[in-house]
Scaffold this motif. Structure first.
Motif, PDB file in Angstrom:
ATOM      1  N   LEU A  77       0.830  -1.197   0.000  1.00  0.00           N
ATOM      2  CA  LEU A  77       0.000   0.000   0.000  1.00  0.00           C
ATOM      3  C   LEU A  77       0.868   1.251   0.000  1.00  0.00           C
ATOM      4  CD1 LEU A  77      -2.500  -1.128   2.777  1.00  0.00           C
ATOM      5  CD2 LEU A  77      -2.924  -1.092   0.314  1.00  0.00           C
ATOM      6  N   SER A  78       0.266   2.363  -0.423  1.00  0.00           N
ATOM      7  CA  SER A  78       0.962   3.646  -0.264  1.00  0.00           C
ATOM      8  C   SER A  78       1.078   3.911   1.237  1.00  0.00           C
ATOM      9  CB  SER A  78       0.172   4.769  -0.934  1.00  0.00           C
ATOM     10  OG  SER A  78      -1.013   5.030  -0.187  1.00  0.00           O
ATOM     11  N   GLU A  79       1.975   4.792   1.614  1.00  0.00           N
ATOM     12  CA  GLU A  79       2.161   5.089   3.039  1.00  0.00           C
ATOM     13  C   GLU A  79       0.873   5.616   3.672  1.00  0.00           C
ATOM     14  OE1 GLU A  79       5.324   7.284   6.036  1.00  0.00           O
ATOM     15  OE2 GLU A  79       5.330   7.829   3.915  1.00  0.00           O
ATOM     16  N   PRO A 119     -10.669 -13.461  10.718  1.00  0.00           N
ATOM     17  CA  PRO A 119     -11.414 -14.227  11.722  1.00  0.00           C
ATOM     18  C   PRO A 119     -11.259 -15.745  11.627  1.00  0.00           C
ATOM     19  CG  PRO A 119     -12.777 -12.473  10.845  1.00  0.00           C
ATOM     20  CD  PRO A 119     -11.533 -12.513  10.008  1.00  0.00           C
ATOM     21  N   ASN A 120     -10.800 -16.255  10.484  1.00  0.00           N
ATOM     22  CA  ASN A 120     -10.620 -17.696  10.332  1.00  0.00           C
ATOM     23  C   ASN A 120      -9.155 -18.114  10.476  1.00  0.00           C
ATOM     24  OD1 ASN A 120     -12.024 -20.226   9.886  1.00  0.00           O
ATOM     25  ND2 ASN A 120     -10.954 -20.343   7.934  1.00  0.00           N
ATOM     26  N   GLY A 121      -8.295 -17.188  10.885  1.00  0.00           N
ATOM     27  CA  GLY A 121      -6.887 -17.523  11.089  1.00  0.00           C
ATOM     28  C   GLY A 121      -6.017 -17.410   9.862  1.00  0.00           C
ATOM     29  N   ASN A 122      -6.545 -16.922   8.737  1.00  0.00           N
ATOM     30  CA  ASN A 122      -5.704 -16.667   7.562  1.00  0.00           C
ATOM     31  C   ASN A 122      -4.804 -15.482   7.884  1.00  0.00           C
ATOM     32  OD1 ASN A 122      -6.880 -18.589   5.564  1.00  0.00           O
ATOM     33  ND2 ASN A 122      -8.713 -17.392   5.984  1.00  0.00           N
ATOM     34  N   VAL A 123      -3.539 -15.604   7.576  1.00  0.00           N
ATOM     35  CA  VAL A 123      -2.562 -14.580   7.930  1.00  0.00           C
ATOM     36  C   VAL A 123      -2.355 -13.633   6.751  1.00  0.00           C
ATOM     37  CG1 VAL A 123      -0.193 -14.143   8.684  1.00  0.00           C
ATOM     38  CG2 VAL A 123      -1.436 -16.148   9.547  1.00  0.00           C
ATOM     39  N   LEU A 124      -2.409 -12.321   7.053  1.00  0.00           N
ATOM     40  CA  LEU A 124      -2.205 -11.275   6.054  1.00  0.00           C
ATOM     41  C   LEU A 124      -0.992 -10.449   6.445  1.00  0.00           C
ATOM     42  CD1 LEU A 124      -5.417 -11.772   6.369  1.00  0.00           C
ATOM     43  CD2 LEU A 124      -5.580  -9.757   4.964  1.00  0.00           C
ATOM     44  N   GLU A 125      -0.118 -10.182   5.476  1.00  0.00           N
ATOM     45  CA  GLU A 125       0.991  -9.265   5.668  1.00  0.00           C
ATOM     46  C   GLU A 125       0.692  -8.009   4.862  1.00  0.00           C
ATOM     47  OE1 GLU A 125       5.830  -8.729   5.197  1.00  0.00           O
ATOM     48  OE2 GLU A 125       4.837 -10.365   4.114  1.00  0.00           O
ATOM     49  N   MET A 126       0.635  -6.892   5.548  1.00  0.00           N
ATOM     50  CA  MET A 126       0.393  -5.617   4.898  1.00  0.00           C
ATOM     51  C   MET A 126       1.695  -4.820   4.963  1.00  0.00           C
ATOM     52  SD  MET A 126      -2.582  -6.601   4.397  1.00  0.00           S
ATOM     53  CE  MET A 126      -3.776  -5.434   3.844  1.00  0.00           C
ATOM     54  N   LYS A 127       2.023  -4.130   3.874  1.00  0.00           N
ATOM     55  CA  LYS A 127       3.284  -3.397   3.889  1.00  0.00           C
ATOM     56  C   LYS A 127       3.223  -2.147   3.042  1.00  0.00           C
ATOM     57  CE  LYS A 127       5.859  -6.871   2.332  1.00  0.00           C
ATOM     58  NZ  LYS A 127       7.051  -7.605   1.851  1.00  0.00           N
ATOM     59  N   THR A 128       4.160  -1.248   3.331  1.00  0.00           N
ATOM     60  CA  THR A 128       4.385  -0.066   2.521  1.00  0.00           C
ATOM     61  C   THR A 128       5.883   0.043   2.304  1.00  0.00           C
ATOM     62  OG1 THR A 128       3.966   2.302   2.250  1.00  0.00           O
ATOM     63  CG2 THR A 128       4.469   1.553   4.489  1.00  0.00           C
ATOM     64  N   MET A 129       6.273   0.362   1.082  1.00  0.00           N
ATOM     65  CA  MET A 129       7.685   0.474   0.749  1.00  0.00           C
ATOM     66  C   MET A 129       8.056   1.925   0.511  1.00  0.00           C
ATOM     67  SD  MET A 129       8.445  -2.870  -1.577  1.00  0.00           S
ATOM     68  CE  MET A 129      10.208  -2.617  -1.413  1.00  0.00           C
ATOM     69  N   VAL A 130       9.237   2.308   0.966  1.00  0.00           N
ATOM     70  CA  VAL A 130       9.736   3.664   0.743  1.00  0.00           C
ATOM     71  C   VAL A 130       9.948   3.896  -0.751  1.00  0.00           C
ATOM     72  CG1 VAL A 130      11.668   5.240   1.177  1.00  0.00           C
ATOM     73  CG2 VAL A 130      10.769   3.828   3.040  1.00  0.00           C
ATOM     74  N   GLU A 133       9.170   1.307  -6.496  1.00  0.00           N
ATOM     75  CA  GLU A 133       9.612   1.060  -7.868  1.00  0.00           C
ATOM     76  C   GLU A 133      10.769   0.067  -7.941  1.00  0.00           C
ATOM     77  OE1 GLU A 133      12.022   4.404  -6.200  1.00  0.00           O
ATOM     78  OE2 GLU A 133       9.892   3.979  -6.237  1.00  0.00           O
ATOM     79  N   VAL A 134      11.445  -0.210  -6.819  1.00  0.00           N
ATOM     80  CA  VAL A 134      12.579  -1.145  -6.848  1.00  0.00           C
ATOM     81  C   VAL A 134      12.163  -2.586  -6.594  1.00  0.00           C
ATOM     82  CG1 VAL A 134      14.183   0.652  -6.092  1.00  0.00           C
ATOM     83  CG2 VAL A 134      13.232  -0.944  -4.409  1.00  0.00           C
ATOM     84  N   LEU A 135      10.907  -2.823  -6.300  1.00  0.00           N
ATOM     85  CA  LEU A 135      10.437  -4.153  -5.915  1.00  0.00           C
ATOM     86  C   LEU A 135      10.872  -5.241  -6.879  1.00  0.00           C
ATOM     87  CD1 LEU A 135       8.894  -5.813  -3.846  1.00  0.00           C
ATOM     88  CD2 LEU A 135       6.832  -5.385  -5.172  1.00  0.00           C
ATOM     89  N   PHE A 136      10.667  -5.025  -8.155  1.00  0.00           N
ATOM     90  CA  PHE A 136      11.022  -6.050  -9.135  1.00  0.00           C
ATOM     91  C   PHE A 136      12.073  -5.569 -10.126  1.00  0.00           C
ATOM     92  CE2 PHE A 136       6.685  -7.358  -7.880  1.00  0.00           C
ATOM     93  CZ  PHE A 136       7.035  -8.594  -7.353  1.00  0.00           C
ATOM     94  N   LYS A 137      12.919  -4.664  -9.685  1.00  0.00           N
ATOM     95  CA  LYS A 137      13.953  -4.179 -10.609  1.00  0.00           C
ATOM     96  C   LYS A 137      14.902  -5.316 -10.938  1.00  0.00           C
ATOM     97  CE  LYS A 137      17.859  -2.242  -8.187  1.00  0.00           C
ATOM     98  NZ  LYS A 137      18.545  -1.102  -7.724  1.00  0.00           N
TER      99      LYS A 137
END
Length: 139
Positions: A77-79, A119-130, A133-137
Protein backbone atom coordinates in the motif's frame (compact mmCIF):
# COMPACT_ATOMS: atom_id res chain seq x y z
CA UNK A 1 -9.34 -5.89 -14.73
CA UNK A 2 -6.52 -7.86 -16.35
CA UNK A 3 -3.55 -9.55 -14.72
CA UNK A 4 -5.12 -9.47 -11.29
CA UNK A 5 -4.40 -12.16 -8.75
CA UNK A 6 -7.19 -14.57 -7.81
CA UNK A 7 -6.91 -16.29 -4.44
CA UNK A 8 -9.58 -18.46 -2.80
CA UNK A 9 -9.34 -19.20 0.92
CA UNK A 10 -11.39 -20.93 3.61
CA UNK A 11 -13.09 -18.09 5.47
CA UNK A 12 -15.10 -19.74 8.23
CA UNK A 13 -18.35 -17.85 8.81
CA UNK A 14 -18.86 -15.71 5.69
CA UNK A 15 -20.76 -12.97 7.52
CA UNK A 16 -17.95 -12.55 10.04
CA UNK A 17 -15.26 -12.71 7.35
CA UNK A 18 -17.10 -10.24 5.10
CA UNK A 19 -17.39 -7.78 8.00
CA UNK A 20 -13.65 -8.04 8.66
CA UNK A 21 -12.60 -7.55 5.04
CA UNK A 22 -15.12 -4.79 4.29
CA UNK A 23 -15.64 -2.93 7.57
CA UNK A 24 -12.10 -3.18 8.97
CA UNK A 25 -9.86 -3.47 5.91
CA UNK A 26 -12.07 -1.29 3.71
CA UNK A 27 -12.53 -3.74 0.83
CA UNK A 28 -15.67 -4.04 -1.33
CA UNK A 29 -17.64 -7.12 -2.31
CA UNK A 30 -18.26 -8.44 -5.80
CA UNK A 31 -20.02 -11.52 -7.04
CA UNK A 32 -21.23 -14.11 -4.52
CA UNK A 33 -23.26 -17.23 -3.95
CA UNK A 34 -25.26 -16.87 -0.72
CA UNK A 35 -23.90 -19.08 2.04
CA UNK A 36 -21.11 -20.49 -0.14
CA UNK A 37 -18.64 -17.80 -1.23
CA UNK A 38 -18.15 -14.07 -1.81
CA UNK A 39 -15.61 -12.22 -3.96
CA UNK A 40 -13.71 -9.40 -2.27
CA UNK A 41 -11.98 -6.59 -4.17
CA UNK A 42 -8.65 -6.88 -2.36
CA UNK A 43 -7.02 -3.72 -3.71
CA UNK A 44 -7.71 -4.69 -7.32
CA UNK A 45 -7.24 -8.43 -6.80
CA UNK A 46 -9.97 -11.05 -6.52
CA UNK A 47 -10.01 -12.68 -3.09
CA UNK A 48 -12.72 -15.34 -2.85
CA UNK A 49 -13.86 -16.17 0.66
CA UNK A 50 -15.36 -19.65 0.93
CA UNK A 51 -17.72 -20.66 3.73
CA UNK A 52 -15.80 -23.33 5.66
CA UNK A 53 -15.25 -25.20 8.87
CA UNK A 54 -11.53 -25.82 8.26
CA UNK A 55 -8.64 -23.46 8.94
CA UNK A 56 -5.31 -23.51 7.13
CA UNK A 57 -2.41 -24.60 9.36
CA UNK A 58 0.42 -22.10 9.76
CA UNK A 59 4.05 -22.53 10.66
CA UNK A 60 6.78 -19.97 11.34
CA UNK A 61 9.76 -19.41 9.01
CA UNK A 62 12.84 -17.44 10.05
CA UNK A 63 13.55 -14.22 8.16
CA UNK A 64 15.46 -11.06 9.08
CA UNK A 65 12.66 -9.71 11.29
CA UNK A 66 12.09 -12.99 13.14
CA UNK A 67 9.84 -15.96 12.52
CA UNK A 68 6.93 -15.09 10.20
CA UNK A 69 3.72 -17.05 9.71
CA UNK A 70 3.46 -19.10 6.50
CA UNK A 71 1.30 -19.29 4.48
CA UNK A 72 0.34 -15.65 4.30
CA UNK A 73 -0.77 -13.15 1.67
CA UNK A 74 -1.16 -9.39 1.62
CA UNK A 75 -0.79 -6.19 -0.30
CA UNK A 76 1.66 -3.32 -0.82
CA UNK A 77 0.00 0.00 0.00
CA UNK A 78 0.96 3.65 -0.26
CA UNK A 79 2.16 5.09 3.04
CA UNK A 80 -1.11 7.00 3.50
CA UNK A 81 -3.25 3.89 2.83
CA UNK A 82 -1.01 1.81 5.11
CA UNK A 83 -1.28 4.29 7.99
CA UNK A 84 -5.05 4.56 7.49
CA UNK A 85 -5.32 0.78 7.63
CA UNK A 86 -3.32 0.65 10.87
CA UNK A 87 -5.74 3.20 12.37
CA UNK A 88 -8.78 1.13 11.31
CA UNK A 89 -7.27 -2.05 12.75
CA UNK A 90 -6.49 -0.33 16.05
CA UNK A 91 -9.93 1.35 16.16
CA UNK A 92 -11.54 -2.07 15.69
CA UNK A 93 -9.61 -3.31 18.73
CA UNK A 94 -7.79 -6.01 16.74
CA UNK A 95 -4.43 -7.31 17.85
CA UNK A 96 -1.50 -7.62 15.50
CA UNK A 97 -0.10 -11.09 15.00
CA UNK A 98 3.24 -9.31 14.40
CA UNK A 99 3.28 -5.59 15.24
CA UNK A 100 4.33 -2.97 12.68
CA UNK A 101 8.04 -3.24 12.02
CA UNK A 102 10.46 -1.39 9.77
CA UNK A 103 12.72 -3.64 7.68
CA UNK A 104 15.82 -2.93 5.60
CA UNK A 105 16.22 0.57 7.10
CA UNK A 106 18.49 2.71 4.93
CA UNK A 107 18.36 0.15 2.09
CA UNK A 108 16.55 0.67 -1.22
CA UNK A 109 14.06 -2.03 -0.09
CA UNK A 110 13.12 -0.23 3.15
CA UNK A 111 9.55 -1.03 4.16
CA UNK A 112 7.16 -1.13 7.08
CA UNK A 113 5.18 -4.32 7.53
CA UNK A 114 2.79 -5.97 9.94
CA UNK A 115 0.87 -9.23 10.15
CA UNK A 116 -2.75 -9.76 11.20
CA UNK A 117 -5.12 -12.70 11.13
CA UNK A 118 -8.59 -12.68 9.66
CA UNK A 119 -11.41 -14.23 11.72
CA UNK A 120 -10.62 -17.70 10.33
CA UNK A 121 -6.89 -17.52 11.09
CA UNK A 122 -5.70 -16.67 7.56
CA UNK A 123 -2.56 -14.58 7.93
CA UNK A 124 -2.21 -11.28 6.05
CA UNK A 125 0.99 -9.26 5.67
CA UNK A 126 0.39 -5.62 4.90
CA UNK A 127 3.28 -3.40 3.89
CA UNK A 128 4.38 -0.07 2.52
CA UNK A 129 7.68 0.47 0.75
CA UNK A 130 9.74 3.66 0.74
CA UNK A 131 10.77 2.98 -2.89
CA UNK A 132 8.10 0.70 -4.40
CA UNK A 133 9.61 1.06 -7.87
CA UNK A 134 12.58 -1.15 -6.85
CA UNK A 135 10.44 -4.15 -5.91
CA UNK A 136 11.02 -6.05 -9.14
CA UNK A 137 13.95 -4.18 -10.61
CA UNK A 138 16.22 -6.41 -12.61
CA UNK A 139 19.53 -7.41 -11.08
Amino acid sequence: MSNCLHLAIPAGDLKVAKAFYCDVLGCKTGNSEEGRWVDIDFWGNELTLHQSVERLPTVRHDVDMGAVAVPHFGIHLSEDEFNGLKKRIEAAGLEYLDKPYRRFVGDEFEQETFFIEDPNGNVLEMKTMVNPEVLFKKA
